[in-house]
Design an enzyme around this catalytic site. Structure first.
Site, mmCIF file in Angstrom:
data_model
loop_
_atom_site.group_PDB
_atom_site.id
_atom_site.type_symbol
_atom_site.label_atom_id
_atom_site.label_comp_id
_atom_site.label_asym_id
_atom_site.label_seq_id
_atom_site.Cartn_x
_atom_site.Cartn_y
_atom_site.Cartn_z
ATOM 1 N N CYS A 1 29.743 -23.787 23.916
ATOM 2 C CA CYS A 1 29.970 -24.683 22.784
ATOM 3 C C CYS A 1 31.073 -24.097 21.917
ATOM 4 O O CYS A 1 30.940 -22.971 21.413
ATOM 5 C CB CYS A 1 28.688 -24.862 21.982
ATOM 6 N N CYS B 1 23.877 -26.992 17.708
ATOM 7 C CA CYS B 1 24.627 -27.714 16.672
ATOM 8 C C CYS B 1 24.930 -29.168 17.039
ATOM 9 O O CYS B 1 25.549 -29.879 16.260
ATOM 10 C CB CYS B 1 25.930 -26.974 16.376
ATOM 11 N N CYS C 1 24.985 -29.646 22.600
ATOM 12 C CA CYS C 1 24.532 -28.301 22.262
ATOM 13 C C CYS C 1 23.170 -28.344 21.558
ATOM 14 O O CYS C 1 22.988 -29.085 20.580
ATOM 15 C CB CYS C 1 25.552 -27.618 21.361
ATOM 16 N N ASP D 1 8.391 -46.975 35.199
ATOM 17 C CA ASP D 1 9.704 -47.546 34.904
ATOM 18 C C ASP D 1 10.687 -47.120 35.992
ATOM 19 O O ASP D 1 10.975 -45.940 36.158
ATOM 20 C CB ASP D 1 10.172 -47.035 33.539
#
Length: 435
Positions: A216, A197, A194, A344
Site C-alpha cells: 500500500c 487505510c 488495504c 445464491d
C-alpha cells in the site's frame, strides 16, 4: 461408528452428534495425547490436509485425519472417536480440516500445535458474508489459543499483519515468482483495498485473484517477510507442477497454482515439524487425489477427472488448469444450490467461463439442480450451443459420459452435486470406496 457407516453410507458426523448429547466436552477427552494441526481457510483445506497427513505418515509417525472432509465440530469429534483407544496413550498427530466458522468451537477444547489458514475468498455469502466476516470468525478461535503456532499464507493480504496483532508465534509462506505479468487486480477480485487505510493495493506481481506480493503506497502496509517460499515456477501442466522451493526442486503431483499453494503450505508445516526434505519431496511427488478434488474415475474407458468448485476464485483456477490440456476433451458442469453449496448462485457470473473457449471441446454436459442457470451462463460465455447436452438426472449424465467420443471428461462440480454423483457412481460400481 461401523453401524452408522452401514446405515447412513458414511457415518462421518453421526457418532459426533450422539457423543455431544452425552458429554459437551467430549472433544477434549478424545483428543488427549494428540498433537493437532488445524487446517482452515476458504479453498484448499481438504487437499492441504491430505498432503500434511501423508508427509507425517511417510515419516513413520502415528497420525489420523478427517480425510472425508467432515470438517464441522461433529465430524471432527467423530474422527477422534473412531481412532480412540483406552489403552494406547502414545503421542500421535491429528491433521484436522476445520470449517472457518467452527475454529472457535474446536479451540474451546483443543490447543493445536499449529493452525494454518490457506486463503480467504468470497464463499457461501448467505452463510459467511464477506471475507472480513470470515476472518473475524477464524480469529475468534485463534484468540483462545495463544500458544499455537500460526503458519499463514503471506500472499493473502488479510493475514499480513497477524504477526504483530496476535500473541502467537507466526510464520509465513508465499510466492517469489509468478507466471502472470499483470500487476492490476481484477475488478471481481476479493480484498482489493488495504485493510489498514482502505486505499487500493498495488502489486509487484499477482498469482491469482487478490493473492500476490502486495503493498500500500498510502500507509506502507505490505506483504510480510516469507519464512518459506516458491522461488521459481519451472513447468506447469495439466498433470502437475515442477517448482523450486527454498533452493530445491519439487514436483507437486496435482495441477494448478492453487495446488502449488497447497503444496507450499504442507511443505511449510512439514519443515516446521522437522520432517526431512527427502520425505517431503517423495510425499508431494506421490500425492493422490482426495475425495472429489481432481479425483480420477474410470467409466468404461473414459477418464473422468472430477474437480470441486465452489466460488469464483477457485473456479477460475480450475478453468485455468484444465485449459493447460491441449487435447480434445469433454466437459461436464454441475451446479447445485443446496445449503452446503450456498443458496445464491449469482456468483457464477463472476467466473471467467469465457476462458473455456480456448479448449478443444467435443461435448459440454450440463447438470445439477440449477442446470439451466449454468447453461445460460455458458451460452453467454460463448460456448457453442450445438455442443450442449442438458442432463436432467444422473442416469442421463452417465449415459452422456459413456457416449463421449473422446476419452477425457472434466467434471466441474459444486459440493453437493459432487457428493451425489460419487454416491451414484458408487452404486453403479465405478467408485469402490464412497468415503
Amino acid at each position: 461408528m461401523k453401524i452408522s457407516k452401514v446405515l447412513f453410507k458414511g457415518g462421518t458426523n453421526f457418532p459426533g452428534k450422539i457423543a455431544l448429547k452425552f458429554d459437551k466436552n467430549i472433544l477434549k477427552t478424545v483428543s488427549k495425547n494428540y498433537k493437532v494441526i488445524l487446517v482452515t481457510g476458504t479453498n484448499g483445506k481438504t487437499t492441504t490436509t491430505s498432503m500434511i497427513y501423508n508427509m507425517i505418515k511417510d515419516s513413520n509417525k502415528k497420525v489420523i485425519s478427517n480425510n472425508t472432509g467432515a470438517n464441522m465440530l461433529t465430524g471432527i469429534i467423530a474422527c477422534f472417536i473412531s481412532n480412540y483407544s483406552f489403552t494406547n496413550k502414545e503421542e500421535k498427530y491429528a491433521v484436522i480440516e476445520t470449517d472457518e466458522a467452527n475454529v472457535k468451537l474446536i479451540t474451546e477444547h483443543i490447543t493445536p500445535e499449529i493452525i494454518t489458514i490457506t486463503n480467504l475468498f468470497r464463499d457461501q455469502l448467505d452463510r459467511y458474508g464477506e471475507v472480513y466476516t470470515t476472518l473475524k470468525k477464524i480469529l475468534e478461535g485463534i484468540e483462545k489459543v495463544p500458544d499455537s503456532t500460526l503458519i499463514l499464507n503471506g500472499d493473502e493480504s488479510l493475514l499480513g499483519d497477524l504477526k504483530d496483532s496476535m500473541e502467537n508465534k507466526t510464520l509465513y509462506y508465499g510466492f517469489n515468482d509468478s507466471q502472470s505479468s499483470s500487476k492490476t487486480i481484477d475488478i471481481n477480485a476479493d480484498a482489493k483495498f488495504c485493510k489498514k487505510c482502505k486505499a487500493p493495493y498495488k502489486y509487484e506481481f499477482l498469482t491469482y485473484n487478490h493473492l500476490g506480493k502486495y503493498y500500500c503506497d498510502d500507509c506502507n502496509y505490505k506483504r510480510p517477510e516469507l519464512d518459506f517460499s516458491v522461488d521459481k515456477l519451472e513447468d506447469l501442466s495439466s498433470e502437475g507442477s515442477l517448482i523450486i522451493m527454498d533452493g530445491q526442486e519439487y514436483y507437486i503431483n496435482q495441477p494448478g497454482l492453487y495446488n502449488i499453494y497447497n503444496g507450499l503450505c504442507a511443505y511449510s508445516i512439514g519443515k516446521t515439524l522437522g520432517i526431512d526434505k527427502s520425505t517431503i519431496y517423495n510425499s508431494l511427488k506421490s500425492q493422490k487425489s482426495s475425495f472429489g478434488r481432481q479425483e480420477h474415475i474410470n467409466i468404461e474407458g473414459k477418464q473422468v477427472k472430477m474437480i470441486l468448485v465452489k466460488n469464483p476464485a477457485g473456479y477460475d483456477q480450475a478453468i485455468n488448469t484444465i485449459t493447460l490440456d491441449k487435447n480434445k476433451v469433454n466437459l461436464a458442469v454441475l451446479l447445485n444450490d443446496n445449503y452446503a453449496d450456498g443458496r445464491d448462485v449469482s456468483w457464477i457470473w463472476d467466473v471467467k467461463f469465457e476462458s473455456l473457449n480456448s479448449l478443444d471441446l467435443d461435448k459440454v454436459m450440463v447438470s445439477g439442480i440449477r442446470l439451466y442457470d449454468m447453461a445460460i451462463r455458458l451460452k453467454t460465455a460463448g460456448l457453442p450451443r450445438e455442443k450442449f447436452e442438458i442432463c436432467e438426472n444422473q442416469d442421463a449424465l452417465l449415459k452422456s459420459i459413456k457416449s463421449c467420443s473422446q476419452n477425457t471428461v472434466y467434471v466441474l462440480t459444486t459440493y453437493t452435486a459432487m457428493i451425489n454423483l460419487r454416491r451414484f457412481l458408487n452404486s453403479k460400481g465405478y467408485i469402490k470406496k464412497l468415503w
